[in-house]
Write an enzyme that holds these catalytic residues in place. Structure first.
Site, PDB file in Angstrom:
ATOM      1  N   LYS A   1     -49.960 -50.998 -13.993  1.00 55.38           N
ATOM      2  CA  LYS A   1     -48.904 -49.984 -13.989  1.00 55.38           C
ATOM      3  C   LYS A   1     -48.219 -49.912 -12.630  1.00 55.38           C
ATOM      4  O   LYS A   1     -46.992 -49.917 -12.539  1.00 55.38           O
ATOM      5  CB  LYS A   1     -49.499 -48.623 -14.334  1.00 55.38           C
ATOM      6  CG  LYS A   1     -49.883 -48.525 -15.780  1.00 55.38           C
ATOM      7  CD  LYS A   1     -50.304 -47.130 -16.127  1.00 55.38           C
ATOM      8  CE  LYS A   1     -50.195 -46.914 -17.613  1.00 55.38           C
ATOM      9  NZ  LYS A   1     -48.825 -46.937 -18.096  1.00 55.38           N
TER      10      LYS A   1
ATOM     11  N   HIS B   1     -59.626 -21.097  -9.237  1.00 55.87           N
ATOM     12  CA  HIS B   1     -58.551 -22.012  -8.837  1.00 55.87           C
ATOM     13  C   HIS B   1     -58.592 -23.276  -9.699  1.00 55.87           C
ATOM     14  O   HIS B   1     -57.578 -23.678 -10.269  1.00 55.87           O
ATOM     15  CB  HIS B   1     -58.682 -22.366  -7.362  1.00 55.87           C
ATOM     16  CG  HIS B   1     -57.859 -23.547  -6.939  1.00 55.87           C
ATOM     17  ND1 HIS B   1     -56.493 -23.493  -6.852  1.00 55.87           N
ATOM     18  CD2 HIS B   1     -58.204 -24.818  -6.608  1.00 55.87           C
ATOM     19  CE1 HIS B   1     -56.026 -24.686  -6.485  1.00 55.87           C
ATOM     20  NE2 HIS B   1     -57.051 -25.506  -6.330  1.00 55.87           N
TER      21      HIS B   1
ATOM     22  N   SER C   1     -42.359 -43.597 -15.481  1.00 61.13           N
ATOM     23  CA  SER C   1     -41.779 -44.779 -16.119  1.00 61.13           C
ATOM     24  C   SER C   1     -40.393 -44.505 -16.689  1.00 61.13           C
ATOM     25  O   SER C   1     -39.667 -45.442 -17.032  1.00 61.13           O
ATOM     26  CB  SER C   1     -42.691 -45.279 -17.245  1.00 61.13           C
ATOM     27  OG  SER C   1     -43.971 -45.544 -16.741  1.00 61.13           O
TER      28      SER C   1
ATOM     29  N   TYR D   1     -57.741 -38.113 -17.437  1.00 57.21           N
ATOM     30  CA  TYR D   1     -56.638 -38.976 -17.876  1.00 57.21           C
ATOM     31  C   TYR D   1     -55.626 -38.217 -18.701  1.00 57.21           C
ATOM     32  O   TYR D   1     -54.447 -38.576 -18.721  1.00 57.21           O
ATOM     33  CB  TYR D   1     -57.185 -40.202 -18.620  1.00 57.21           C
ATOM     34  CG  TYR D   1     -57.953 -41.087 -17.681  1.00 57.21           C
ATOM     35  CD1 TYR D   1     -57.437 -41.352 -16.417  1.00 57.21           C
ATOM     36  CD2 TYR D   1     -59.179 -41.605 -18.006  1.00 57.21           C
ATOM     37  CE1 TYR D   1     -58.141 -42.110 -15.510  1.00 57.21           C
ATOM     38  CE2 TYR D   1     -59.889 -42.379 -17.099  1.00 57.21           C
ATOM     39  CZ  TYR D   1     -59.367 -42.626 -15.854  1.00 57.21           C
ATOM     40  OH  TYR D   1     -60.060 -43.372 -14.963  1.00 57.21           O
TER      41      TYR D   1
ATOM     42  N   ARG E   1     -68.371 -29.723  -0.138  1.00 57.80           N
ATOM     43  CA  ARG E   1     -67.350 -28.926  -0.799  1.00 57.80           C
ATOM     44  C   ARG E   1     -67.936 -27.582  -1.218  1.00 57.80           C
ATOM     45  O   ARG E   1     -69.146 -27.381  -1.168  1.00 57.80           O
ATOM     46  CB  ARG E   1     -66.780 -29.674  -2.004  1.00 57.80           C
ATOM     47  CG  ARG E   1     -67.797 -29.966  -3.072  1.00 57.80           C
ATOM     48  CD  ARG E   1     -67.295 -30.939  -4.114  1.00 57.80           C
ATOM     49  NE  ARG E   1     -66.335 -30.341  -5.034  1.00 57.80           N
ATOM     50  CZ  ARG E   1     -66.130 -30.763  -6.290  1.00 57.80           C
ATOM     51  NH1 ARG E   1     -66.810 -31.793  -6.770  1.00 57.80           N
ATOM     52  NH2 ARG E   1     -65.243 -30.194  -7.068  1.00 57.80           N
TER      53      ARG E   1
ATOM     54  N   GLU F   1     -60.575 -36.016 -19.829  1.00 59.53           N
ATOM     55  CA  GLU F   1     -59.704 -34.907 -19.424  1.00 59.53           C
ATOM     56  C   GLU F   1     -58.863 -35.265 -18.193  1.00 59.53           C
ATOM     57  O   GLU F   1     -57.682 -34.919 -18.121  1.00 59.53           O
ATOM     58  CB  GLU F   1     -60.569 -33.669 -19.127  1.00 59.53           C
ATOM     59  CG  GLU F   1     -59.876 -32.536 -18.405  1.00 59.53           C
ATOM     60  CD  GLU F   1     -58.839 -31.808 -19.235  1.00 59.53           C
ATOM     61  OE1 GLU F   1     -58.844 -31.985 -20.464  1.00 59.53           O
ATOM     62  OE2 GLU F   1     -58.019 -31.091 -18.647  1.00 59.53           O
TER      63      GLU F   1
ATOM     64  N   HIS G   1     -70.193 -41.743 -13.856  1.00 59.50           N
ATOM     65  CA  HIS G   1     -69.910 -41.984 -12.434  1.00 59.50           C
ATOM     66  C   HIS G   1     -69.750 -40.666 -11.678  1.00 59.50           C
ATOM     67  O   HIS G   1     -69.672 -40.660 -10.462  1.00 59.50           O
ATOM     68  CB  HIS G   1     -68.694 -42.909 -12.238  1.00 59.50           C
ATOM     69  CG  HIS G   1     -67.392 -42.335 -12.675  1.00 59.50           C
ATOM     70  ND1 HIS G   1     -66.402 -43.109 -13.211  1.00 59.50           N
ATOM     71  CD2 HIS G   1     -66.901 -41.077 -12.646  1.00 59.50           C
ATOM     72  CE1 HIS G   1     -65.357 -42.350 -13.505  1.00 59.50           C
ATOM     73  NE2 HIS G   1     -65.641 -41.116 -13.168  1.00 59.50           N
ATOM     74  N   HIS G   2     -69.677 -39.552 -12.428  1.00 54.77           N
ATOM     75  CA  HIS G   2     -69.681 -38.238 -11.770  1.00 54.77           C
ATOM     76  C   HIS G   2     -71.102 -37.799 -11.441  1.00 54.77           C
ATOM     77  O   HIS G   2     -71.290 -36.744 -10.848  1.00 54.77           O
ATOM     78  CB  HIS G   2     -69.031 -37.191 -12.673  1.00 54.77           C
ATOM     79  CG  HIS G   2     -67.585 -37.467 -12.965  1.00 54.77           C
ATOM     80  ND1 HIS G   2     -66.563 -36.984 -12.180  1.00 54.77           N
ATOM     81  CD2 HIS G   2     -66.983 -38.190 -13.939  1.00 54.77           C
ATOM     82  CE1 HIS G   2     -65.403 -37.382 -12.678  1.00 54.77           C
ATOM     83  NE2 HIS G   2     -65.625 -38.125 -13.736  1.00 54.77           N
TER      84      HIS G   2
ATOM     85  N   THR H   1     -54.693 -49.845 -14.330  1.00 51.19           N
ATOM     86  CA  THR H   1     -53.926 -48.979 -13.441  1.00 51.19           C
ATOM     87  C   THR H   1     -53.114 -49.816 -12.474  1.00 51.19           C
ATOM     88  O   THR H   1     -51.946 -49.491 -12.164  1.00 51.19           O
ATOM     89  CB  THR H   1     -54.862 -48.021 -12.673  1.00 51.19           C
ATOM     90  OG1 THR H   1     -55.793 -47.480 -13.590  1.00 51.19           O
ATOM     91  CG2 THR H   1     -54.085 -46.891 -12.032  1.00 51.19           C
TER      92      THR H   1
ATOM     93  N   TRP I   1     -65.521 -25.164 -11.254  1.00 50.07           N
ATOM     94  CA  TRP I   1     -64.794 -25.416 -12.507  1.00 50.07           C
ATOM     95  C   TRP I   1     -65.577 -26.332 -13.428  1.00 50.07           C
ATOM     96  O   TRP I   1     -65.322 -26.397 -14.613  1.00 50.07           O
ATOM     97  CB  TRP I   1     -63.401 -25.992 -12.227  1.00 50.07           C
ATOM     98  CG  TRP I   1     -63.345 -27.487 -12.128  1.00 50.07           C
ATOM     99  CD1 TRP I   1     -63.538 -28.229 -11.005  1.00 50.07           C
ATOM    100  CD2 TRP I   1     -63.081 -28.420 -13.184  1.00 50.07           C
ATOM    101  NE1 TRP I   1     -63.430 -29.564 -11.296  1.00 50.07           N
ATOM    102  CE2 TRP I   1     -63.142 -29.706 -12.625  1.00 50.07           C
ATOM    103  CE3 TRP I   1     -62.805 -28.297 -14.545  1.00 50.07           C
ATOM    104  CZ2 TRP I   1     -62.948 -30.863 -13.385  1.00 50.07           C
ATOM    105  CZ3 TRP I   1     -62.614 -29.456 -15.287  1.00 50.07           C
ATOM    106  CH2 TRP I   1     -62.679 -30.718 -14.700  1.00 50.07           C
TER     107      TRP I   1
ATOM    108  N   HIS J   1     -64.241 -36.678 -18.177  1.00 46.65           N
ATOM    109  CA  HIS J   1     -63.529 -37.841 -17.676  1.00 46.65           C
ATOM    110  C   HIS J   1     -62.253 -38.154 -18.453  1.00 46.65           C
ATOM    111  O   HIS J   1     -61.200 -38.313 -17.842  1.00 46.65           O
ATOM    112  CB  HIS J   1     -64.399 -39.073 -17.455  1.00 46.65           C
ATOM    113  CG  HIS J   1     -63.693 -39.958 -16.480  1.00 46.65           C
ATOM    114  ND1 HIS J   1     -63.697 -39.715 -15.132  1.00 46.65           N
ATOM    115  CD2 HIS J   1     -62.817 -40.950 -16.667  1.00 46.65           C
ATOM    116  CE1 HIS J   1     -62.885 -40.553 -14.542  1.00 46.65           C
ATOM    117  NE2 HIS J   1     -62.336 -41.315 -15.453  1.00 46.65           N
TER     118      HIS J   1
ATOM    119  N   SER K   1     -56.084 -24.207 -28.907  1.00 44.18           N
ATOM    120  CA  SER K   1     -54.655 -24.376 -28.623  1.00 44.18           C
ATOM    121  C   SER K   1     -54.333 -25.834 -28.300  1.00 44.18           C
ATOM    122  O   SER K   1     -53.364 -26.397 -28.826  1.00 44.18           O
ATOM    123  CB  SER K   1     -54.268 -23.467 -27.453  1.00 44.18           C
ATOM    124  OG  SER K   1     -53.141 -23.958 -26.788  1.00 44.18           O
ATOM    125  N   SER K   2     -55.151 -26.455 -27.456  1.00 38.71           N
ATOM    126  CA  SER K   2     -54.903 -27.854 -27.082  1.00 38.71           C
ATOM    127  C   SER K   2     -55.003 -28.776 -28.282  1.00 38.71           C
ATOM    128  O   SER K   2     -54.212 -29.702 -28.428  1.00 38.71           O
ATOM    129  CB  SER K   2     -55.929 -28.322 -26.049  1.00 38.71           C
ATOM    130  OG  SER K   2     -55.676 -27.735 -24.824  1.00 38.71           O
TER     131      SER K   2
ATOM    132  N   ASP L   1     -37.258 -31.373 -34.886  1.00 44.91           N
ATOM    133  CA  ASP L   1     -38.153 -30.424 -34.219  1.00 44.91           C
ATOM    134  C   ASP L   1     -39.534 -31.054 -34.198  1.00 44.91           C
ATOM    135  O   ASP L   1     -39.693 -32.215 -34.585  1.00 44.91           O
ATOM    136  CB  ASP L   1     -38.191 -29.073 -34.964  1.00 44.91           C
ATOM    137  CG  ASP L   1     -38.545 -27.920 -34.034  1.00 44.91           C
ATOM    138  OD1 ASP L   1     -39.676 -27.926 -33.508  1.00 44.91           O
ATOM    139  OD2 ASP L   1     -37.699 -27.039 -33.801  1.00 44.91           O
TER     140      ASP L   1
END
Lengths: 298, 528
Positions: free
Chosen positions: B334, B79, B271, B260, B453, B258, B305-306, B331, B144, B256, B172-173, B108
């Site tokens: 924003k 998932h 926006s 964002y 979890r 990732e 922080h993870h 943040t 994951w 991390h 690809s990314s 293009d």
């Protein structure tokens, strides 16, 4: 074409079979590789996974050849506006940045195990409590004594900086210089000099790879320094190995440019294939200098 | 040479899409590729969503009902992987493909063939990843985040295929990101200066930079895993002088930024939509740009922080706690800018605006729970509980996913030339809004009460909130089928849409017809 303004007639190729074949080839290659590794680790004797890998790799090589040929043909046909050429420049620049970050991950791992994990396992510093896992383990670098020598047999000795690695450093630095001389010759339209200096650069690249192989044989047969000999061997072979792979790719790129030079390609103001290969070569050279200092020397 | 060029241009101006399936297989058109990305992403959203339904069904009541713990672990892992790499990221790349060339006035993407390669890698990569469900030993079951040694020493055989799938989707990314940067930096119409670009373009420029910086690090960490598994290296094994914590450092150095990558383009979408429906200019455009850049910079110095509970030195805990809290500043800039944009605007609430306003509110809730998690001493209580699950689902579902839905409703008239059914759109919004809150809000309480979890069974005191959460989950899941129906119905039978269906909308994309012609801006527009 030359009369059109910078922003007009950006060439958008109508359709192409190349991308989807490339995606398919990449899939086949990694599927084959993955199956080979799985079968190897499971001791399967009847594996035929290598055929997927070989087929995938063959298609990949063919597609890459066709793709680059196509791009070169388009440029010779005058389809590439200055703006489009700038797209290739940005593309190569950012690709090299991504490669820098790939090496950064491995250099970061080396830094972390050498400066933090190692001393902690040896009982020093903020997390020195981890020494309870391996009582009596003393940390030193190069790591000639692993925390658990039964699981990971430590090397007897490692490769020292001021032998083959120093020679290899000199070879690569000289190769960057000869390549720059070739580049200047290309700009000045001295075709013979271009071919000679580019040829010398390729030979230096090959010489580097031969010496690197020599070093690996020495490490495996005489020093007991292998991929399995603990974190020193892991970081040593992964960093130098990926660098060697990049030298191989860089040499292939230069060989392609050499063949193109023989066929009369490149103009003093239009030779991005050559320039991109040269950037890549200099990048590989800089990585080696970091390796020489951080892996072999200190 | 001149003749060739002339013929080519002549063809180019008049040809439309090729006929049949080869249009999609061999295309170099940014609109076709964008469409394929979006449909692929939606297919993955339904696949990953169906795994989530298995998870919520199993958790509906305490005890083991439907699946065994081994399979439950495969479901949580697949998932997460499919939603992150298969649904959210490709959806944003699809939006970038469709919109960026039109927003900057380019014919293009900069490198059209590589663009198609970036897309076609994904179906192969995800076919390989999904096929692990049918392999001996089952699919990846280590979460994951694939922490070592769960993903190395104790992993199922299929981990090797997971690693190679990550390798090629990473390629690809990276290629997609290179293409986007080259397009933005090189293909802008004359007069489209950097500070005139729509914010969606700005946020994608910065996201693409993050992608190129961290996808190779992900490739590095899975390569280390591969070597540990098959070639006897000791990266994540302390017996050889390595460390399992090394895995977490390298992974989160990728991980991390990732997160964002999955939210900055959402900021860009919101926006665009809020000013359109508030009928006001975006408040604080340049501060939005600088805030985005600051968030991107900070994303590189907060990764540990993870890992507060893994045993990092005290100084590390303090540094990563404070640097994480700093993110609240840009943040906050924003969020206040969006609110100020709406202040005294002539607001209407069509479906895109509903999703966008909901984004601002619910993303902020997710941000606040993130601040709570950033407090290192408190994190020892929250770590690995459902509070974390609630936190990141609030930023990812009513955050990233709602922004994607807002974007689809906002730009669908431009893509298809048809208008969606506003009533059905609103029904979809309200069902999703209620569903998502019923689904995730109780998980905060579960986490604070101590429910871990990634478990298929739980203690009896968690039963009520889990049942409520599961019911919200089923409602949210079912409402997405309505979304599918709305989109298909629009494309097949929608009423024709004008070139500019939203009277407050701004940007070059609204200056072309609806549906947008196959080739737009072959000659660049002039920007004042």
């Amino acid at each position: 074409m030359s009369s059109s303004a910078n922003h007009e007639h950006y060439y958008v190729p109508a359709q192409s079979r190349l991308p989807i074949w490339m995606a398919f080839a990449m899939f086949l290659t990694v599927f084959g590789l993955g199956s080979m590794m799985r079968d190897m680790s499971n001791g399967a004797t009847d594996s035929n996974a290598q055929w997927f890998f070989i087929a995938g790799f063959a298609v990949l090589a063919f597609v890459l050849y066709s793709w680059f040929s196509e791009v070169i043909r388009e440029n010779h046909a005058g389809l590439n506006s200055p703006q489009l050429k700038q797209s290739y420049v940005w593309g190569m620049g950012w690709f090299i940045f991504s490669e820098v970050m790939f090496f950064a991950a491995f250099f970061g791992a080396l830094f972390y195990v050498r400066n933090l994990v190692g001393p902690w396992l040896g009982g020093e510093g903020a997390k020195g409590v981890s020494n309870y896992l391996y009582p009596g383990f003393e940390f030193s670098w190069p790591l000639l004594n692993n925390p658990d020598n039964a699981l990971f047999q430590a090397p007897e000795e490692v490769i020292h900086a001021f032998g083959l690695p120093l020679i290899n450093t000199i070879i690569l630095v000289i190769s960057s210089i000869t390549l720059t001389i070739a580049h200047h010759a290309l700009r000045a339209e001295h075709r013979t000099q271009l071919k000679v200096w580019l040829g010398i650069t390729i030979l230096l690249g090959i010489a580097f790879l031969i010496l690197q192989a020599e070093e690996y044989i020495e490490a495996y047969t005489h020093l007991g320094l292998t991929l399995e000999s603990g974190i020193y061997g892991s970081t040593f072979f992964m960093l130098t190995g990926f660098h060697g792979a990049h030298v191989t790719i860089g040499t292939l790129m230069l060989i392609v440019q050499f063949v193109r030079a023989l066929r009369g390609h490149f103009k003093p103001d239009d030779h991005f294939g050559f320039e991109a290969s040269a950037w890549y070569w200099h990048f590989v050279d800089v990585v080696w200098l970091c390796l020489f200092v951080l892996v072999y020397w200190i | 040479m001149t003749t060739t060029t002339h013929d080519h241009d002549h063809d180019h101006a008049h040809h439309g899409p090729a006929k049949g399936i080869t249009r999609w297989l061999y295309t170099t058109n940014h609109k076709d590729i964008g469409t394929m990305y979006l449909w692929f992403s939606f297919a993955m959203f339904l696949l990953g969503g169906s795994f989530a339904m298995v998870i919520r069904a199993e958790l509906f009541q305490p005890g083991l009902q439907l699946v065994q713990p081994e399979f439950f672990n495969q479901m949580t892992t697949m998932h997460g992987l499919i939603m992150v790499f298969g649904a959210v990221m490709p959806a944003f790349v699809g939006l970038a493909n469709w919109m960026i060339p039109m927003m900057v006035g380019a014919p293009d993407m900069a490198l059209p063939r590589m663009n198609n390669l970036s897309f076609w890698i994904l179906p192969f990569a995800f076919a390989m990843l999904a096929s692990t469900l049918f392999m001996d030993g089952g699919a990846p079951n280590f979460g994951w985040t694939f922490y070592a040694p769960l993903s190395t020493t104790y992993a199922p055989d299929s981990v090797t295929f997971f690693i190679f799938a990550v390798h090629i989707m990473g390629a690809s990314s990276i290629m997609g990101a290179i293409n986007i940067i080259a397009t933005i930096l090189n293909m802008r119409a004359p007069g489209m200066t950097l500070m005139k670009m729509p914010l969606f373009v700005w946020t994608w420029l910065i996201t693409a930079y993050l992608l190129i910086a961290v996808m190779p690090v992900l490739a590095g960490v899975v390569t280390m895993m591969l070597m540990d598994i098959h070639f006897g290296t000791a990266f994540f094994n302390a017996a050889g002088g390595g460390s399992p914590v090394l895995f977490q450092h390298v992974f989160w150095f990728f991980g991390h930024p990732e997160v964002y990558i999955m939210i900055l383009p959402a900021f860009g979408i919101v926006s665009a939509i809020i000013p359109a429906f508030a009928r006001k200019q975006l408040f604080g455009y340049s501060s939005m740009v600088y805030a985005t850049a600051s968030i991107a910079f900070l994303s590189f110095i907060v990764w540990a922080h993870h890992m507060f509970t893994v045993g990092i030195p005290f100084l590390g805990e303090a540094f990563f706690m404070w640097s994480t809290m700093l993110i609240a500043v840009p943040t906050g800039v924003k969020v206040f800018n969006w609110v100020t944009t709406m202040f005294r605007g002539s607001m209407t609430f069509e479906t895109p605006m509903l999703f966008a306003v909901c984004f601002v509110v619910l993303f902020t809730i997710g941000g606040f729970s993130g601040l709570m998690l950033a407090v290192a001493p408190a994190d020892f209580q929250y770590h690995d509980t459902y509070f974390v699950v609630a936190h990141f689902h609030y930023v990812l579902v009513p955050g990233a996913v709602f922004s994607i839905m807002a974007a689809v409703y906002y730009w669908l008239p431009k893509w298809s030339g048809k208008m969606y059914n506003e009533t059905l759109g609103k029904v979809h919004f309200w069902l999703s809004f209620i569903g998502v809150n019923v689904l995730f809000f109780p998980q905060h309480f579960l986490g604070l009460a101590g429910m871990p979890r990634r478990i298929p069974d739980y203690a009896l005191q968690f039963a009520d909130f889990n049942m409520i959460s599961s019911m919200g989950g089923f409602l949210f899941g079912a409402s997405q089928l309505l979304f599918l129906y709305i989109v298909v119905n629009t494309v097949v039978a929608g009423k024709p849409a004008p070139a500019k269906p939203w009277d407050g909308a701004e940007g070059l994309e609204w200056t072309v017809d609806s549906p947008a012609p196959y080739h737009t801006f072959s000659t660049p527009p002039k920007i004042d």
